[in-house]
Structures are given as C-alpha cells and as structure tokens.
Design an enzyme around this catalytic site. Sequence first.
Site, PDB file in Angstrom:
ATOM      1  N   CYS A   2       2.626  -9.676  -0.463  1.00  0.00           N
ATOM      2  CA  CYS A   2       3.807  -8.966  -0.952  1.00  0.00           C
ATOM      3  C   CYS A   2       4.587  -9.940  -1.818  1.00  0.00           C
ATOM      4  O   CYS A   2       5.080 -10.958  -1.320  1.00  0.00           O
ATOM      5  CB  CYS A   2       4.671  -8.467   0.210  1.00  0.00           C
ATOM      6  SG  CYS A   2       6.161  -7.596  -0.337  1.00  0.00           S
ATOM      7  N   GLU A 104       2.412  -3.769  -6.138  1.00  0.00           N
ATOM      8  CA  GLU A 104       1.171  -4.512  -6.005  1.00  0.00           C
ATOM      9  C   GLU A 104       0.365  -4.318  -7.285  1.00  0.00           C
ATOM     10  O   GLU A 104       0.508  -3.300  -7.961  1.00  0.00           O
ATOM     11  CB  GLU A 104       0.375  -4.053  -4.781  1.00  0.00           C
ATOM     12  CG  GLU A 104      -0.781  -4.971  -4.413  1.00  0.00           C
ATOM     13  CD  GLU A 104      -0.365  -6.410  -4.246  1.00  0.00           C
ATOM     14  OE1 GLU A 104      -0.534  -7.174  -5.241  1.00  0.00           O
ATOM     15  OE2 GLU A 104       0.125  -6.772  -3.174  1.00  0.00           O
TER      16      GLU A 104
END
Length: 221
Positions: A2, A104
């Site tokens: 992340c 992402e």
Amino acid sequence: MCGRYTLLADELEILQEFDINQPIEGYHQSYNIAPGQKVLAVIHDGKGKRAGYLRWGLVPSWANDEKIGYKMINARSETAHEKPSFKRLMSRKRCLVIADSFYEWKREGKEKHPKRIQLKDRKLFAFAGLWDKWSQGEGDLFTCTILTKEANSFMQEIHHRMPIILPKSKEDDWLTPNQLDPTEAYQFLQTVEEEDLSAYNVAPYVNAAKNNDETCIAPLA
C-alpha cells in the site's frame, strides 16, 4: 503493498464512524496520501480511543536515524510478529489508519497503470497499522506502518500484495492494548473476514504525490 490512498470524508463522518469523542486537530482531506506525509490514525491510549496524525513510515523507538521510516511504510503481516521492528508493536501499539480508497498499480507489459480501489459496501474503513514513538534530538516523532498480506482473488489481477482492511466488527479488537500477544495478533490478522472490493482506472496524474485534487480520482475514459 500500500503506497497511496485517499481520505475525502468530512470530519463529522469520521468521528461518528469510529466513535471518537474529541475533534481531530488539523483534519484535512486528501486525494493522494503518500509515504512521509502525516496520516490520520486512531489509537487506544489505555483510557479510550483518540484520533490524530502520525507520519507514514515507521521509525522504531531504537532506530539511530529517522530516515529508516522511508523503508518501512508497510509491514508484512505474515512475519511482523517475528521481526524486531514490529514484534513489540504487534502486542502494544496497534492502530487504525483511516481511508476511503487506495491506489494500486497494475503492470501491463513494461507499463504500470494506476487503479483506485474501494469497498463496495462501506465508504470509510481502516487499515490495520502499527505505530511507535521515536525520541532523539528535539521533540518526539510519532510514526506508523500499514500491515499487508497476500492479495485476495480480486486483487491478484492487480498486484500480489494488498493492505489489510479490518472488518468493522474487528476494529476495536485490534485497537485494545495488551489484549493480544504478538503471535495472537498475527493469528487475528490471518483470520479477518474479507469484504468485496471494486476498482476503476485513473490517470497517471496520481503518480506524482504533489498532485492532490479531484483529477486523482477521476475515472479514466
């Protein structure tokens, strides 16, 4: 992993969602939260929950140089209970890192394309995090890291790792201090329920952390 996320909710929404009784000093929305920045987190101080800002990138209390934080924005949940940087924190300094989506990058050939990922059934949610206090020189530095795991079936198409998003029913269990030893905290994370995710493509504009406006979340036509 992340490495970027968003928090666009109003302060009142956050206070209500996480049952916080005190205003959040300096609260601000962000379309592009990046490592090294201050991030909104909830901790339990032994008396109750409180929300405030931590710097993203863990600097362990024993570190000689705060620059180590740039290498510790994430912690692998599978080994955090064994690693010197995280083991003590797994037992005593757990936190919630508040978000409403994360980014992402999906690799396609030689290129990576950013996607914005959200929960289907909840707007606000919390990543499982760890925090610590570093005291050297002038003042104290409070920092955090976000725990990750192997990607689920949805995320595997995008990336092989993902942040751990705690179910609403498990947030207080994660926060309560000294209730779990490091191994129990590890086992707790391995058994949390998964929630349905959705994703859409966004422009490479989000790649630059300095870009922080609605363009970051605009669907790519």
